[in-house]
Write an enzyme that holds these catalytic residues in place. Structure first.
Site, PDB file in Angstrom:
ATOM      1  N   ASP A  99       0.830  -1.201   0.000  1.00  0.00           N
ATOM      2  CA  ASP A  99       0.000   0.000   0.000  1.00  0.00           C
ATOM      3  C   ASP A  99       0.866   1.253   0.000  1.00  0.00           C
ATOM      4  OD1 ASP A  99      -2.256   1.579   0.075  1.00  0.00           O
ATOM      5  OD2 ASP A  99      -3.149   0.544   1.794  1.00  0.00           O
TER       6      ASP A  99
ATOM      7  N   ASP B  28      -7.781   4.859  -3.769  1.00  0.00           N
ATOM      8  CA  ASP B  28      -8.927   4.995  -2.867  1.00  0.00           C
ATOM      9  C   ASP B  28      -9.994   5.876  -3.501  1.00  0.00           C
ATOM     10  OD1 ASP B  28      -7.357   3.511  -1.183  1.00  0.00           O
ATOM     11  OD2 ASP B  28      -6.734   5.204   0.044  1.00  0.00           O
TER      12      ASP B  28
ATOM     13  N   GLU C  51       3.024   5.320  -3.554  1.00  0.00           N
ATOM     14  CA  GLU C  51       3.342   6.564  -4.300  1.00  0.00           C
ATOM     15  C   GLU C  51       4.582   7.276  -3.765  1.00  0.00           C
ATOM     16  OE1 GLU C  51       0.478   6.620  -2.295  1.00  0.00           O
ATOM     17  OE2 GLU C  51      -0.733   5.484  -3.687  1.00  0.00           O
TER      18      GLU C  51
END
Length: 782
Positions: free
Chosen positions: A394, A467, A397
């Site tokens: 997760d 998300d 980025e």
């Protein structure tokens, strides 16, 4: 006297200009790899990678340019046949596929077919090097401008949430973010691709003044031109440069269940048990964050002893239920973790705020190979050694809170953070993939992650769209986002089915809220035709039993599509082999297969899934019917009814909640798998084989051991099928290859599809022919 002096002076100036031109014209040389030249103070290099792939490098004369690409793994090939010759003020580099022309007066580089049809061109004097005002020594802000045809259509740039398939007319700062995957690559319907090899924040602009990439940090301009005949060949060129996508295990192509988050090992196991009790197929269960405890212990890579008292027992129990488990890991570490202490001591933390807020968590320097070794050491000891099957990496980025410009000036192992910003996911995922491959070859690496960069496909990366919100607009945006991502060369992509942020639907009953049920059902229908089918979100649990029970309309529709996914597994796994072995793609913009049909160029709400299925997700609330475009160049079978439609027309298809418009291209062969509870429950020894007549067809059925890397050693089998439409003959070819445990004999139930025969998601009761197959060539007349 003055007149005479003036004439002499002008003559002198003319001679000087003439000599300068001569000097410019002669200031180039042929090299082993291509051509070098200096034009107007800019050094230019053209390097041949293959006959259709040229690298262009530009940097100020006298400057230093040396680069080991993070994305490109190929080197120029000096053995490629090529010719270099002058034509006036032009230098032409010609291969068997391409002419690359350098204008020695302006530095413009252009690319043409061998018949001189122009494909792509820089603008005159289009290279700009501006002083880098940041912390990078000997670097520039680098910009190159190009010219596109006024009506040219381009795709790519990664995953953008702008709802557009065609990326013309954009002003887009390409920088990684939650829901935005930034890759400086595009491909054109003219049959070429451009990869701008820079990892700093890069602005892509396309307007009437031209098209350009403008990167904040670079030692020079560095890009690759790839000539291809169509979208497939451009993708293949990009994979040639940046690496092939390994094959994922069969189980991961099944159905995967997740939520934010399972709070105990008992809750997680209960989900798997319920799916088994309901006889609804399931292959993957995903453990999200905070299994490690408090935020100060963020990403400790160890299980909280109260809520997960026996993690190995949990994982073993999942396996005993014939399922697999993903475990989440982040790039950031809480201040009380052992990893934080070790990374801090070794100056391997990046000093900016990341998730969770106000926790003191910091991300590690993913660009440092030693830091990646340390990361894996903890991940292996605390998680992988317990038997976990896959990773959810997760925030890759990564999350960047309270962002300040100065954050990007701090140094990483490879230079300032600004200079390598967009490659963060590439380096992070690379570390986990490489280390797991070194640890064992018995399990294929599976990585679900939120961000990506060029080349990441070679690390078993499956990127999800972030998300995103649970809304119809967000849902619509996911389709072109996924198609552009795939057109960038990365084949594995998926979304949170139903959208992540579902808070707006909680008050209406959550999973019992009719409005959310409709959105979720339509999204799951789309998810059935993604490279990975995965349900996830916050606020509203998404397990099938949350939506009702068997006999309830929504429950039955969800079950129908999950089971459809499993029926398609032989088709999907064989398509996955084409992705790995032939640079193929799962999600295919219609222009990839129907480039001669201009009507498809801007259609972002439909796509091909593999070579045979045309998918048209229902993305309007309350839709009772949907307009579907059937491309020119094929006839189309309604999957649900078997009705045949001609291509080149718009049709209106009724869309009750049970139906997502789905069409199969005439000239397709589809293997139909058995009804199972998990992917490997039954062997494919009795497959239904659906033939959609109307054109010749070919299909290759791929099989192997399902989960290890023996296929890389040649341990797999292929069976090729060919349908001769004119003769109405099916040829089942001789089995090619072998692997331990493979079937030596099997049956094929042949179904010649027509209206109300061989249609829909259920197995066909009355097949047209039963064929016994022992590995030898068989010819069947139908």
């Amino acid at each position: 006297m003055k007149k005479t002096v003036l004439i002499v002076l002008l003559a002198g100036i003319g001679s000087f200009v003439f000599l300068q031109k001569l000097r410019a014209q002669s200031n180039y040389k042929k090299t082993v790899d291509g051509v070098n030249a200096t034009v107007n103070g800019v050094h230019i290099e053209l390097e041949v990678y293959d006959a259709g792939t040229i690298r262009v490098i530009k940097y100020p004369e006298g400057a230093h340019f040396k680069k080991n690409s993070l994305a490109v793994i190929k080197s120029p090939d000096g053995n490629i046949p090529k010719k270099v010759f002058k034509r006036g003020n032009l230098v032409i580099l010609e291969t068997s596929a391409l002419k690359t022309t350098l204008d020695r007066s302006t530095g413009k580089v252009s690319f043409s077919k061998l018949n001189n049809d122009l494909l792509f061109s820089e603008r005159d004097n289009g290279a700009v090097f501006s002083p880098d005002k940041n912390a990078d020594a000997n670097s520039y802000d680098v910009k190159q401008s190009f010219t596109l045809d006024s009506n040219e259509v381009i795709y790519g740039l990664g995953e953008q949430q702008n709802g557009r398939l065609n990326q013309r007319g954009q002003d887009n700062l390409l920088v990684q973010g939650n829901g935005k995957v930034s890759i400086p690559f595009f491909q054109s319907v003219k049959g070429y691709g451009i990869y701008w090899d820079n990892y700093s924040p890069t602005r892509f602009i396309d307007n009437k003044a031209g098209t350009s990439f403008d990167s904040q940090v670079g030692n020079g301009i560095d890009y690759y031109f790839m000539k291809g005949a169509n979208g497939d060949s451009v993708v293949a060129q990009m994979r040639f440069l940046t690496g092939q996508a390994p094959l994922l295990p069969l189980w991961v192509y099944g159905y995967n269940q997740s939520k934010e988050r399972y709070k105990t090992q008992f809750e997680l196991l209960d989900v798997v048990k319920k799916y088994r009790a309901l006889h609804v197929p399931l292959d993957g269960i995903i453990q999200d964050w905070q299994y490690w405890g408090t935020d100060s212990n963020w990403n400790a890579m160890s299980f909280d002893s109260i809520r997960f008292p026996r993690p190995k027992k949990m994982i073993d129990s999942v396996h005993q239920l014939h399922a697999h488990i993903f475990i989440v890991a982040w790039p950031g570490f809480g201040p009380k973790t052992k990893q934080y202490s070790e990374f801090k001591k070794k100056s391997m933390l990046l000093n900016f705020d990341t998730w969770p807020p106000n926790s003191g968590t910091k991300v590690y320097d993913v660009y440092d190979p030693i830091a990646r070794d340390i990361y894996w050491r903890y991940l292996n000891k605390g998680v992988f050694s317990l038997g976990s099957d896959a990773w959810w990496l997760d925030s890759s980025e990564p999350d960047h809170l309270n962002e300040k410009d100065s954050d990007f000036n701090q140094h990483t192992y490879l230079g300032t953070y600004r200079s390598v910003r967009n490659a963060f996911p590439l380096e992070h995922i690379k570390g986990v993939y490489a280390h797991q491959r070194q640890t064992t070859s018995k399990k294929r690496v599976v990585i679900l992650t939120r961000s990506a960069f060029a080349g990441q496909q070679r690390f078993a990366s499956n990127t999800w769209s972030g998300d995103v919100t649970s809304s119809w607009e967000s849902f619509r945006n996911q389709i072109p986002a996924g198609l552009n991502f795939s057109l960038t060369g990365l084949p594995y992509w998926n979304t949170d089915i139903g959208g992540f942020f579902a808070n707006d639907y909680v008050k209406g009953g959550g999973a019992k809220n009719p409005a959310f049920q409709e959105l979720y059902t339509r999204w799951l229908q789309f998810g059935t035709f993604m490279p990975m089918m995965r349900s996830h979100g916050t606020a509203i649990p998404r397990e099938i039993y949350q939506f009702g029970k068997k006999g309830d309309r929504i429950y039955d529709v969800l079950e129908k599509y999950i089971k459809l996914r499993y029926s398609l597994l032989p088709y999907i796994y064989s398509t996955a082999w084409q992705v790995t072995n032939h640079s193929g793609s799962f999600m295919r913009a219609l222009a990839m297969d129907f480039i001669k049909d201009r009507n498809v160029y801007n259609i972002g709400g439909e796509y091909m899934f593999g070579k045979s299925f045309l998918v048209s997700p229902v993305t309007e609330k309350g839709a009772k019917e949907q307009q579907v475009y059937l491309p020119v160049g094929a006839s189309w079978y309604d999957f649900w009814t078997g009705e045949l439609q001609k291509g080149g027309q718009y049709i209106h298809r009724a869309t009750p909640i049970e139906i997502m418009p789905l069409y199969v291209r005439a000239g397709s062969i589809i293997p139909w798998g058995p009804e199972v509870q998990y992917a490997t429950e039954k062997k494919w020894d009795n497959l239904e084989l659906r033939i959609y007549p109307g054109a010749d067809a070919d299909f290759t059925l791929y099989e192997d051991e399902n989960d290890n890397y023996d296929y890389e050693k040649g341990l797999y089998s292929e069976i090729k099928f060919h349908w001769n439409d004119k003769a109405h003959e099916l040829t089942i070819g001789k089995k090619n290859g072998h692997f331990p445990g493979m079937l030596e004999a099997r049956k094929f139930k042949i179904v010649l599809v027509k209206q109300d025969h061989g249609s829909g998601s259920n197995l066909t009761m009355n097949v047209d022919k039963l064929v016994n197959y022992n590995g030898e060539k068989v010819l069947i007349k139908l």
